[in-house]
Design a protein around this motif. Structure first.
Motif, short mmCIF file in Angstrom:
data_model
loop_
_atom_site.label_atom_id
_atom_site.label_comp_id
_atom_site.label_asym_id
_atom_site.label_seq_id
_atom_site.Cartn_x
_atom_site.Cartn_y
_atom_site.Cartn_z
N ARG A 211 0.81 -1.22 0.00
CA ARG A 211 0.00 0.00 0.00
C ARG A 211 0.85 1.27 0.00
NH1 ARG A 211 -1.28 3.09 4.12
NH2 ARG A 211 -0.56 1.50 5.61
N ALA A 212 1.97 1.26 0.71
CA ALA A 212 2.75 2.48 0.89
C ALA A 212 3.89 2.64 -0.10
CB ALA A 212 3.31 2.53 2.32
N ILE A 213 4.34 1.53 -0.69
CA ILE A 213 5.50 1.60 -1.59
C ILE A 213 5.14 1.14 -3.00
CG2 ILE A 213 7.84 0.79 -2.05
CD1 ILE A 213 8.22 0.42 0.95
N THR A 214 4.65 -0.09 -3.11
CA THR A 214 4.46 -0.69 -4.44
C THR A 214 3.44 0.07 -5.28
OG1 THR A 214 4.97 -2.86 -3.49
CG2 THR A 214 3.94 -2.81 -5.66
N ILE A 215 2.25 0.27 -4.74
CA ILE A 215 1.20 0.92 -5.53
C ILE A 215 1.57 2.37 -5.89
CG2 ILE A 215 -1.21 1.63 -5.57
CD1 ILE A 215 -0.71 -1.38 -5.89
N PRO A 216 2.05 3.19 -4.93
CA PRO A 216 2.46 4.55 -5.33
C PRO A 216 3.57 4.58 -6.37
CG PRO A 216 2.20 4.42 -2.95
CD PRO A 216 2.11 3.02 -3.47
N MET A 217 4.59 3.72 -6.22
CA MET A 217 5.69 3.73 -7.17
C MET A 217 5.29 3.13 -8.51
SD MET A 217 7.91 5.27 -5.45
CE MET A 217 9.34 5.14 -6.50
N LEU A 218 4.25 2.29 -8.50
CA LEU A 218 3.78 1.67 -9.74
C LEU A 218 2.70 2.51 -10.41
CD1 LEU A 218 4.19 -1.00 -11.39
CD2 LEU A 218 2.25 -1.94 -10.11
N SER A 219 2.28 3.60 -9.78
CA SER A 219 1.15 4.38 -10.30
C SER A 219 1.35 4.91 -11.72
CB SER A 219 0.82 5.52 -9.34
OG SER A 219 1.95 6.35 -9.11
N PRO A 220 2.56 5.32 -12.14
CA PRO A 220 2.70 5.74 -13.55
C PRO A 220 2.40 4.60 -14.52
CG PRO A 220 4.55 6.53 -12.26
CD PRO A 220 3.81 5.57 -11.39
N THR A 221 2.84 3.39 -14.18
CA THR A 221 2.57 2.24 -15.05
C THR A 221 1.09 1.87 -15.03
OG1 THR A 221 4.77 1.42 -14.48
CG2 THR A 221 3.30 -0.10 -15.60
N LEU A 222 0.47 1.93 -13.85
CA LEU A 222 -0.97 1.67 -13.75
C LEU A 222 -1.77 2.69 -14.54
CD1 LEU A 222 -1.23 0.75 -9.96
CD2 LEU A 222 -1.69 -0.78 -11.89
N PHE A 223 -1.33 3.93 -14.49
CA PHE A 223 -2.00 4.99 -15.25
C PHE A 223 -1.91 4.71 -16.75
CE2 PHE A 223 -1.67 9.32 -17.21
CZ PHE A 223 -3.00 9.67 -17.03
N PHE A 224 -0.74 4.28 -17.20
CA PHE A 224 -0.55 3.97 -18.62
C PHE A 224 -1.43 2.79 -19.05
CE2 PHE A 224 1.68 1.16 -21.63
CZ PHE A 224 1.68 1.98 -22.75
N VAL A 225 -1.39 1.69 -18.30
CA VAL A 225 -2.18 0.52 -18.71
C VAL A 225 -3.67 0.81 -18.58
CG1 VAL A 225 -0.34 -1.11 -18.14
CG2 VAL A 225 -2.08 -0.57 -16.43
N GLY A 226 -4.06 1.70 -17.67
CA GLY A 226 -5.46 2.07 -17.57
C GLY A 226 -5.96 2.75 -18.82
N ILE A 227 -5.17 3.70 -19.33
CA ILE A 227 -5.54 4.42 -20.56
C ILE A 227 -5.56 3.47 -21.75
CG2 ILE A 227 -4.79 6.18 -22.20
CD1 ILE A 227 -3.83 7.82 -19.85
N ILE A 228 -4.51 2.68 -21.90
CA ILE A 228 -4.42 1.74 -23.03
C ILE A 228 -5.54 0.72 -22.98
CG2 ILE A 228 -2.99 -0.01 -24.14
CD1 ILE A 228 -2.03 2.85 -24.54
N SER A 229 -5.83 0.18 -21.81
CA SER A 229 -6.88 -0.83 -21.68
C SER A 229 -8.25 -0.25 -22.01
CB SER A 229 -6.89 -1.41 -20.26
OG SER A 229 -5.66 -2.05 -19.97
#
Length: 301
Positions: A211-229
């Motif tokens: 919750r404190a490290i992985t998701i925040p640091m992965l948020s740019p990638t999640l944002f990208f795959v969200g738009i593409i998906s």
């Protein structure tokens, strides 16, 4: 006070700009021919009644758009599209994220699972659809065999309006999860490991680190795959054509498939162009909203 640039510097900048445009000219030409021109042509045709070849015959203004907004079939397509996107996008990202978190662990034999999780990338939509068509078969399909094994009755997965959209959505999730998994795994492997080492020293557990490290640091990638998906979900066509052809009773007749039927089966090119323009505006608006509302929550390193 603005100081004029020396003449030689101006010439150098102009020369650099011309050189850059020359290098980009092949890409600009392809972009214009295969994207800009079709877009402008589609917008143009949406204001005309056309013949079967798509040749404009009569200017109708916003007539096609007005008919769409009063058409029950069009709103059924909108409903099917919204349902399809709502089912496929979150589910694809959640499953891919779970698989990526698992594949990112340092476990023996994890390389095999990384390959297996991303294997769907190497399969065409046609081949994947045929596999799922057999799995959904009411007589020999594995899903009905499982239901019969637990004492339940079989289901007409692709022929029942109650289950058809869900069935196509699950097949689509399986087809798309490999690419999304690979992108998320790359994002996970780029996170600085010292952050986890510091968290381990502080005594935090796995879920707190997630919750404190992985998701925040992965948020740019999640944002990208969200738009593409999201964009890919709105453009889905192949598996719908092969599995259900928009049926039964238009329950899987998403807007992209409705555009295809109007243009190439009913030869209503003007009406299909109007639907394509509305779809383009919708996807553009949703993408803009994602950038405006979601990007501010993205944690860039």
């Amino acid at each position: 006070m603005t100081v004029a640039l020396p003449r030689q510097r101006v010439k150098t900048r102009i020369s650099d700009a011309v050189s850059g445009l020359l290098y980009l000219s092949p890409s600009i030409a392809l972009f214009g021919i295969f994207l800009v021109y079709p877009l402008l042509r589609t917008i143009y045709l949406s204001f005309f009644r056309t013949d079967t070849q798509g040749t404009p015959l009569e200017f109708v203004g916003i007539g096609h758009y007005a008919r769409l907004f009063t058409s029950a079939t069009f709103w059924q397509s909108v409903q099917a599209t919204v349902g399809f996107v709502a089912l496929t996008v979150p589910l694809t990202i959640l499953i891919a994220l779970g698989l990526a978190l698992l594949a990112n662990e340092k476990l023996r034999g994890i390389g095999f699972f990384r390959t297996a999780f991303s294997a769907t990338m190497g399969m065409s939509v046609a081949a994947s659809s045929v596999i799922w068509m057999f799995m959904y078969n009411p007589s020999i399909g594995i899903f009905n065999r499982f239901l019969e094994a637990v004492g339940a009755s079989g289901v007409q997965w692709l022929l029942d309006p109650q289950y058809a959209l869900l069935s196509v959505s699950l097949a689509t999730v399986w087809m798309n999860v490999g690419f999304t998994f690979l992108i998320l795994l790359g994002g996970l492997q780029n996170i600085d490991r010292t952050l986890y080492e510091s968290a381990d020293i502080a005594g935090t557990n796995y879920w707190t680190q997630l919750r404190a490290i992985t998701i925040p640091m992965l948020s740019p990638t999640l944002f990208f795959v969200g738009i593409i998906s999201l964009i890919n979900a709105f453009q889905t066509f192949g598996q719908i054509d092969l599995l259900t052809k928009g049926g039964p009773t238009n329950s899987t007749n998403v807007i992209v498939y409705a555009i295809y039927k109007d243009a190439f089966i009913n030869y209503n090119v003007g009406g299909a162009s109007a639907q394509a323009v509305l779809l383009f505006v919708t996807v553009l608006l949703l993408t803009w909203l994602q950038f405006k509302l979601v990007e501010r929550k993205v944690h860039y390193q």
